[in-house]
Design a protein around this motif. Structure first.
Motif, PDB file in Angstrom:
ATOM      1  N   TYR A 155     -11.997  13.917 -12.732  1.00 38.27           N
ATOM      2  CA  TYR A 155     -12.826  13.675 -11.421  1.00 38.27           C
ATOM      3  C   TYR A 155     -13.272  12.108 -11.359  1.00 38.27           C
ATOM      4  CZ  TYR A 155     -12.643  18.562 -10.073  1.00 38.27           C
ATOM      5  OH  TYR A 155     -12.180  19.742  -9.604  1.00 38.27           O
ATOM      6  N   ALA A 156     -13.992  11.889 -12.848  1.00 37.08           N
ATOM      7  CA  ALA A 156     -14.223  10.484 -12.890  1.00 37.08           C
ATOM      8  C   ALA A 156     -13.283   9.355 -12.478  1.00 37.08           C
ATOM      9  CB  ALA A 156     -15.053  10.286 -14.325  1.00 37.08           C
ATOM     10  N   THR A 157     -11.935   9.612 -13.350  1.00 32.61           N
ATOM     11  CA  THR A 157     -10.707   8.817 -13.087  1.00 32.61           C
ATOM     12  C   THR A 157     -10.512   8.581 -11.773  1.00 32.61           C
ATOM     13  OG1 THR A 157     -10.224   9.489 -15.386  1.00 32.61           O
ATOM     14  CG2 THR A 157      -8.623   8.010 -14.236  1.00 32.61           C
ATOM     15  N   LEU A 158     -10.427   9.704 -11.013  1.00 32.10           N
ATOM     16  CA  LEU A 158      -9.734   9.882  -9.695  1.00 32.10           C
ATOM     17  C   LEU A 158     -10.933   8.832  -8.894  1.00 32.10           C
ATOM     18  CD1 LEU A 158      -8.360  13.423  -8.967  1.00 32.10           C
ATOM     19  CD2 LEU A 158      -7.117  11.169  -8.940  1.00 32.10           C
ATOM     20  N   SER A 159     -12.038   9.155  -8.995  1.00 33.41           N
ATOM     21  CA  SER A 159     -13.124   8.592  -8.118  1.00 33.41           C
ATOM     22  C   SER A 159     -13.257   6.875  -8.485  1.00 33.41           C
ATOM     23  CB  SER A 159     -14.458   8.799  -8.629  1.00 33.41           C
ATOM     24  OG  SER A 159     -14.630  10.353  -8.366  1.00 33.41           O
ATOM     25  N   ALA A 160     -13.024   6.599  -9.621  1.00 27.87           N
ATOM     26  CA  ALA A 160     -12.827   5.044 -10.099  1.00 27.87           C
ATOM     27  C   ALA A 160     -11.669   4.604  -9.622  1.00 27.87           C
ATOM     28  CB  ALA A 160     -12.587   5.126 -11.671  1.00 27.87           C
ATOM     29  N   LEU A 161     -10.316   5.321  -9.529  1.00 26.28           N
ATOM     30  CA  LEU A 161      -9.125   4.847  -8.909  1.00 26.28           C
ATOM     31  C   LEU A 161      -9.398   4.444  -7.236  1.00 26.28           C
ATOM     32  CD1 LEU A 161      -6.471   6.997 -10.744  1.00 26.28           C
ATOM     33  CD2 LEU A 161      -6.571   4.380 -10.717  1.00 26.28           C
ATOM     34  N   ILE A 162      -9.971   5.625  -6.738  1.00 21.95           N
ATOM     35  CA  ILE A 162     -10.267   5.227  -5.285  1.00 21.95           C
ATOM     36  C   ILE A 162     -11.333   4.153  -4.785  1.00 21.95           C
ATOM     37  CG2 ILE A 162     -11.334   6.490  -3.186  1.00 21.95           C
ATOM     38  CD1 ILE A 162     -10.291   9.093  -4.261  1.00 21.95           C
ATOM     39  N   ALA A 163     -12.101   3.837  -5.817  1.00 17.02           N
ATOM     40  CA  ALA A 163     -13.147   2.781  -5.580  1.00 17.02           C
ATOM     41  C   ALA A 163     -12.391   1.327  -5.838  1.00 17.02           C
ATOM     42  CB  ALA A 163     -14.333   3.228  -6.489  1.00 17.02           C
ATOM     43  N   ILE A 164     -11.353   1.557  -6.726  1.00 15.34           N
ATOM     44  CA  ILE A 164     -11.027   0.097  -7.163  1.00 15.34           C
ATOM     45  C   ILE A 164      -9.908  -0.106  -5.837  1.00 15.34           C
ATOM     46  CG2 ILE A 164      -8.848  -0.842  -8.579  1.00 15.34           C
ATOM     47  CD1 ILE A 164     -10.454   0.825 -10.873  1.00 15.34           C
ATOM     48  N   TRP A 165      -9.424   0.771  -5.307  1.00 17.43           N
ATOM     49  CA  TRP A 165      -8.385   0.654  -4.260  1.00 17.43           C
ATOM     50  C   TRP A 165      -9.146   0.174  -2.949  1.00 17.43           C
ATOM     51  CZ3 TRP A 165      -3.588  -0.073  -3.334  1.00 17.43           C
ATOM     52  CH2 TRP A 165      -3.264   0.210  -1.875  1.00 17.43           C
ATOM     53  N   GLU A 170       0.901  -1.186  -0.144  1.00 18.00           N
ATOM     54  CA  GLU A 170       0.091  -0.020  -0.057  1.00 18.00           C
ATOM     55  C   GLU A 170       0.708   1.221  -0.090  1.00 18.00           C
ATOM     56  OE1 GLU A 170      -4.084  -1.272   2.304  1.00 18.00           O
ATOM     57  OE2 GLU A 170      -2.644  -0.083   3.275  1.00 18.00           O
ATOM     58  N   LEU A 171       1.997   1.252   0.787  1.00 15.87           N
ATOM     59  CA  LEU A 171       2.899   2.323   0.954  1.00 15.87           C
ATOM     60  C   LEU A 171       3.548   2.608  -0.493  1.00 15.87           C
ATOM     61  CD1 LEU A 171       4.532   1.961   4.317  1.00 15.87           C
ATOM     62  CD2 LEU A 171       3.132   3.832   3.573  1.00 15.87           C
ATOM     63  N   GLY A 172       4.142   1.493  -0.974  1.00 17.76           N
ATOM     64  CA  GLY A 172       4.786   1.710  -2.323  1.00 17.76           C
ATOM     65  C   GLY A 172       3.758   2.283  -3.342  1.00 17.76           C
ATOM     66  N   ALA A 173       2.334   1.834  -3.395  1.00 10.28           N
ATOM     67  CA  ALA A 173       1.360   2.180  -4.438  1.00 10.28           C
ATOM     68  C   ALA A 173       1.209   3.659  -4.288  1.00 10.28           C
ATOM     69  CB  ALA A 173       0.111   1.409  -4.330  1.00 10.28           C
ATOM     70  N   LEU A 174       0.908   3.967  -2.966  1.00  4.88           N
ATOM     71  CA  LEU A 174       0.735   5.445  -2.512  1.00  4.88           C
ATOM     72  C   LEU A 174       1.968   6.337  -2.899  1.00  4.88           C
ATOM     73  CD1 LEU A 174      -0.969   5.461   1.014  1.00  4.88           C
ATOM     74  CD2 LEU A 174      -1.954   6.424  -1.311  1.00  4.88           C
ATOM     75  N   GLY A 175       3.157   5.956  -2.717  1.00  2.00           N
ATOM     76  CA  GLY A 175       4.358   6.636  -2.985  1.00  2.00           C
ATOM     77  C   GLY A 175       4.358   6.833  -4.600  1.00  2.00           C
ATOM     78  N   LEU A 176       4.091   5.905  -5.200  1.00  2.00           N
ATOM     79  CA  LEU A 176       3.870   5.870  -7.070  1.00  2.00           C
ATOM     80  C   LEU A 176       2.915   7.132  -7.156  1.00  2.00           C
ATOM     81  CD1 LEU A 176       4.268   2.320  -8.163  1.00  2.00           C
ATOM     82  CD2 LEU A 176       5.900   4.223  -8.552  1.00  2.00           C
ATOM     83  N   VAL A 177       1.912   6.883  -6.550  1.00  2.00           N
ATOM     84  CA  VAL A 177       0.538   8.009  -6.946  1.00  2.00           C
ATOM     85  C   VAL A 177       0.932   9.552  -6.509  1.00  2.00           C
ATOM     86  CG1 VAL A 177      -1.569   8.774  -6.202  1.00  2.00           C
ATOM     87  CG2 VAL A 177      -0.951   6.294  -6.678  1.00  2.00           C
ATOM     88  N   LEU A 178       1.953   9.415  -5.508  1.00  2.00           N
ATOM     89  CA  LEU A 178       2.239  10.829  -4.776  1.00  2.00           C
ATOM     90  C   LEU A 178       3.248  11.410  -5.962  1.00  2.00           C
ATOM     91  CD1 LEU A 178       1.766  12.701  -2.370  1.00  2.00           C
ATOM     92  CD2 LEU A 178       4.131  11.568  -1.507  1.00  2.00           C
ATOM     93  N   LEU A 179       4.352  10.406  -6.236  1.00  2.00           N
ATOM     94  CA  LEU A 179       5.394  10.831  -7.617  1.00  2.00           C
ATOM     95  C   LEU A 179       4.869  11.569  -8.605  1.00  2.00           C
ATOM     96  CD1 LEU A 179       8.279   8.313  -6.956  1.00  2.00           C
ATOM     97  CD2 LEU A 179       8.522  10.927  -6.475  1.00  2.00           C
ATOM     98  N   ALA A 180       3.605  10.640  -8.933  1.00  2.00           N
ATOM     99  CA  ALA A 180       3.068  11.019 -10.376  1.00  2.00           C
ATOM    100  C   ALA A 180       2.391  12.430 -10.186  1.00  2.00           C
ATOM    101  CB  ALA A 180       1.971   9.746 -10.722  1.00  2.00           C
ATOM    102  N   LEU A 181       1.719  12.644  -8.929  1.00  2.00           N
ATOM    103  CA  LEU A 181       1.106  13.869  -8.654  1.00  2.00           C
ATOM    104  C   LEU A 181       2.100  15.044  -8.766  1.00  2.00           C
ATOM    105  CD1 LEU A 181      -1.666  13.181  -5.933  1.00  2.00           C
ATOM    106  CD2 LEU A 181      -1.742  14.275  -8.123  1.00  2.00           C
TER     107      LEU A 181
END
Lengths: 258, 383
Positions: free
Chosen positions: B362-372, B72-83
């Motif tokens: 917004y749709a993509t972000l919502s979908a990503l959170i739901a998938i997570w 989870e931490l690794g995935a969050l780190g990747l998302v943070l880097l992308a942001l």
């Protein structure tokens, strides 16, 4: 040796083709319009030879697109209605000036097709009428300017000499004004330059010219001394005060050339 | 073997072990249940084994949870880097519309096929109280200029108390017919506000390889003959000047009226600074990709714009002693604002995505959170 000869030949061919492409093969007094712009024109503007063996340019041009300020595009001696030019004849243009001095003659059609003629001649100009009779036989539809350079107080100045077709002389001059914006010229400011004198403002009335955006006005110079005059046509100062670009008119008194 | 492969193998082993432990536990519970049904006491070995199995299961579960947290931490780190990348990386170029008031503007006119006229409105004649032109090379009529300098003033107006039959009413102002910048040549033009006493005007400097031509009309008094009566009448003396580097100081007769100096001309560069200092008074820069509000320009904000494509100077007007500029920069590669530490106003990738595809973002972000969240639940249930 052969290689250098080949180089010279290729260079000569390239240079001549460049000259032709940019219209530089024509004499300097002719319009230096690139030949590419005249492609598709039925009788393109090109160098010709007059009956006296001198070069001149004649033919069809393309419509100019520049937005020019109000200006005098033609200065002729007034002539009563003239017959049209006919093929197979020789026409002559005359003017009242020192016959030893060359005058640049510039004829431009004010209507489609845009016929043009340029020549540099002394005394008078004679040419075969085949082309003009085909494309613009009516003298009234032509804007005609005869110009040469003079020195006034040490500065070079282009003066305009009134032209006429055929023999005779008239001191009543017909000016053609061209303007792409609506104008209501009602006065002419005539300033004697050589010899210097007091300027005069005279009322004039404009008539419609042969084409859209052109107007005709006649002014008599019979009572004026021979010399150079700066002529400006203008709206009254209580109107907008728009004027034409001034021309320097060379006025002389002559007897008939015939 | 890499760390990710090792982690994956550990996860698989843990899951297999947990499965086997679970099966064993079920078997042992079944044995205990059978013994209880017979009315016998469960064997202490069975109970001990069940206890050991429970302890082992707890150890494997904690191992699995640690692995999940790491993932989870690794995935969050990747998302943070992308942001962070989306928020830091800027677009190479974007379009800008500028609407501002300034005391000066400098620009380079492109080579064009048509002449550029000042005033910018075709056929407009500007009436002036006075004008000064310097840098004149040729003038017509000859002798009007004094050492390459021409000064024209409005004539004395008609005396209303005098005999009005002799002198008509007329506008005594100097006329500016046109300043013509020829085609097929580049020009540097510097327009600024000219000051003289209480009046404000336009100071215009042109520099180029071909001569600029300007035509003025000066009201003069000449003898006139109307209906045989001699009188003095106002006439317009047409004056033409030419020069490569000319400077015009034009003071309009009507200072409240807007003067269109240029309209719809293409320029290769535009600058709002003099001696390194901003000439901007106020305005707004509308930058595509940064929302519709625009960036407010304040006095002393040094605005630097450069573009790959020609800039369209839609309008340069003199209004109430200020220059008003409307310009469109279609592909601005530099948009800097500020004097000491200028801000880069090009939009970031995140701003651009938010501007271009807000609903999709917004749709993509919502979908990503739901998938997570779904993945987490699935993982927890698998444990």
């Amino acid at each position: 040796m052969i290689r250098s000869l080949l180089k010279i030949t290729i260079t000569a061919i390239l240079c001549s083709s460049c000259g032709v492409a940019f219209g530089q093969a024509r004499p300097a007094f002719c319009e230096q319009i690139p030949n590419a712009l005249l492609e598709g024109v039925q009788a393109p503007y090109a160098q010709q030879t007059s009956p006296d063996g001198k070069p001149y340019c004649e033919g069809l041009l393309v419509n100019p697109i520049a937005l020019l300020p109000p200006s005098v595009v033609s200065l002729k001696q007034s002539q009563v209605s003239l017959p049209t030019f006919t093929s197979g004849a020789v026409a002559s243009l005359n003017w009242c000036d020192d016959p030893r001095l060359p005058v640049h003659i510039r004829l431009r059609s004010t209507k489609i097709p845009f016929f043009g003629l340029d020549a540099l001649q002394q005394g008078s100009f004679k040419w075969r009428t085949d082309t003009i009779a085909t494309w613009q036989p009516n003298w009234d539809n032509l804007a005609a300017l005869g110009t040469r350079e003079v020195t006034i107080s040490g500065d070079k100045q282009t003066v305009v000499v009134p032209l006429r077709v055929g023999g005779g002389y008239s001191s009543v001059y017909s000016f053609m004004v061209h303007s792409q914006t609506a104008i209501s010229l009602s006065e002419a400011l005539i300033q004697p330059i050589q010899p210097p004198g007091e300027p005069k403002l005279i009322d004039v009335s404009l008539m419609d010219g042969p084409s859209k955006n052109t107007w005709l006005v006649s002014v008599s110079f019979a009572a004026r001394k021979a010399g150079i005059y700066r002529v400006t046509f203008e709206e009254a100062a209580d109107d907008a005060g728009l004027t034409t670009t001034p021309i320097y008119l060379l006025h002389k008194t002559c007897v008939s050339h015939e | 073997m890499s760390s990710s492969e090792s982690a994956g193998s550990t996860s698989r082993n843990a899951r297999t072990a947990l499965k086997k432990l679970s099966e064993r536990k079920v078997q042992r519970l079944a044995t205990i249940a059978a013994e209880l049904e017979k009315g016998e006491q469960p064997l202490s070995d069975d109970v001990d084994e069940l206890d050991r199995l429970g302890q082992l299961e707890a150890i494997y579960k904690s191992l699995n949870a640690k692995l999940r947290r790491q993932l989870e931490l690794g995935a969050l780190g990747l998302v943070l880097l992308a942001l962070i990348a989306l928020c830091l990386i800027r677009l190479r170029s974007t379009s800008v519309d500028v609407e501002l008031h300034a005391t000066g503007v400098r620009f380079s006119l492109d080579k064009g096929t048509t002449t550029t006229l000042i005033p910018g409105e075709t056929g407009q004649i500007l009436t002036l109280n006075r004008t000064t032109v310097s840098g004149i090379e040729t003038i017509s009529p000859h002798g009007s200029a004094n050492g390459g300098r021409l000064q024209l003033r409005a004539a004395t107006g008609p005396d209303k108390n005098a005999n009005t039959k002799a002198i008509r009413n007329y506008d005594p102002s100097v006329r500016l017919f046109a300043i013509v910048l020829p085609s097929d040549s580049t020009f540097t033009v510097h327009a600024s506000v000219a000051y003289s006493g209480n009046s404000r005007g336009l100071d215009l400097r042109t520099e180029g390889t071909m001569p600029v031509n300007a035509s003025f009309g000066e009201v003069i008094s000449v003898p006139s003959t109307t209906e045989g009566v001699q009188s003095a009448a106002p006439a317009i003396n047409h004056i033409t000047v030419e020069g490569k580097d000319m400077q015009f100081a034009l003071y309009p007769a009507d200072q409240l009226r807007e003067l269109a100096v240029f309209r719809d001309v293409h320029v290769s560069s535009i600058s709002f600074s003099e001696a390194g200092h901003s000439t901007v008074l106020n305005g707004t820069a509308y930058i595509r990709g940064r929302g519709s509000r625009g960036v407010t320009l304040r006095p002393s904000d040094l605005l630097v714009l450069s573009s790959e494509h020609p800039i369209l100077l839609r309008e340069l007007t003199l209004t109430k002693g200020e220059l008003k500029v409307l310009a469109t920069v279609p592909k601005a590669t530099t948009i800097l604002l500020g004097e000491d530490s200028p801000r880069d106003l090009r939009p970031t990738l995140f701003q651009w995505i938010l501007y271009r595809w807000p609903n999709q973002l917004y749709a993509t972000l919502s979908a990503l959170i739901a998938i997570w969240l779904a993945l987490r639940r699935w993982w927890e249930s698998a444990e």
